[in-house]
Write a protein that holds these residues in place. Structure first.
Motif, mmCIF file in Angstrom:
data_model
loop_
_atom_site.group_PDB
_atom_site.id
_atom_site.type_symbol
_atom_site.label_atom_id
_atom_site.label_comp_id
_atom_site.label_asym_id
_atom_site.label_seq_id
_atom_site.Cartn_x
_atom_site.Cartn_y
_atom_site.Cartn_z
ATOM 1 N N THR A 94 0.836 -1.101 0.021
ATOM 2 C CA THR A 94 -0.013 0.046 0.044
ATOM 3 C C THR A 94 0.799 1.258 -0.067
ATOM 4 O O THR A 94 0.560 2.200 -0.580
ATOM 5 N N SER A 154 -5.969 2.383 2.432
ATOM 6 C CA SER A 154 -5.910 1.190 2.051
ATOM 7 C C SER A 154 -7.130 0.313 1.837
ATOM 8 O O SER A 154 -8.306 0.606 2.358
ATOM 9 N N ASP A 184 -7.269 -4.250 -3.730
ATOM 10 C CA ASP A 184 -6.781 -5.359 -2.617
ATOM 11 C C ASP A 184 -7.653 -6.532 -2.632
ATOM 12 O O ASP A 184 -8.729 -6.484 -2.202
ATOM 13 N N GLU A 242 -3.130 -5.391 -5.207
ATOM 14 C CA GLU A 242 -2.530 -6.188 -4.263
ATOM 15 C C GLU A 242 -2.973 -7.407 -4.104
ATOM 16 O O GLU A 242 -4.143 -7.696 -4.209
HETATM 17 MG MG MG Z 1 -1.886 -3.129 1.635
#
Ligand code: MG
Ligand code: ATP
Length: 167
Positions: free
Chosen positions: A53, A71, A91, A118
């Protein structure tokens, strides 16, 4: 270093180096940002708290200096409209099923700009073949080892990137 061009059918190029601090990770994010164009995918792998992040935040702030970049742990996707393209910061840690992936609309997000992902392992084989992959490994304290693999058009771009102390 050239990696497996024959077996994968697509050129790829590997570089790795040490990030000595969070500032080094942010600087790498800025350098990646300079090479980004609409339609690009950047993946960030590595254990919890390894700096994924932090890097994504630095990319976004290269375009939008004062932007809050939380995030996407719970929202799964955060989007940022820049002058050049939309950035979708994703993410996938919590994604368990393929149906959840489909609901995120990542194909459309890629049509509109740049994907920074991510936990890309959650996508299995659905990742675009042309992409920049980063793998973080936490070492001591703030030290991180990062490996970058440029695939397809990113192989050439990775060769020209200015990386601190890189091999
Ligand atoms: Mg992260
Ligand atoms: N060299 C470094 N690069 C990046 N972050 C660092 C570094 N050294 C220490 N840190 C710290 O490590 C943490 C990295 O957090 P970050 O949220 O970026 O991890 P993450 O890889 O995204 O984790 P998650 O998988 O939970 O999303 C931050 O608290 C940051 O301050």
């Amino acid at each position: 270093m050239r990696v497996n061009p024959a077996s994968s059918g697509i050129e790829s190029f590997l570089r790795q180096f040490e990030l000595e601090s969070e500032a080094g990770t942010a600087a790498l994010g800025c350098e990646i940002a300079r090479h980004l164009a609409a339609g690009d995918t950047v993946t960030l792998s590595g254990p919890l708290g390894s700096g994924k992040t932090v890097l994504a935040r630095a990319v976004v702030r290269t375009f939008l200096a004062r932007e809050e970049v939380p995030s996407p742990t719970f929202t799964l996707v955060q989007t940022y409209e820049t002058q050049n393209f939309l950035i979708s910061h994703v993410d996938l840690y919590r994604v368990k099923a393929e149906s959840e992936l489909r609901e995120l609309g990542l194909d459309e997000a890629l049509d509109r700009g740049v994907l920074i992902i991510e936990w890309p392992d959650r996508m299995g084989t659905q990742l675009p073949p042309d992409r920049l992959d980063l793998m973080f490994e936490a070492a001591d304290g703030e030290h991180r080892l990062v490996k970058l693999v440029g695939r397809g058009s990113w192989a050439q771009r990775l060769k020209t990137m200015r990386l601190g102390g890189a091999s």
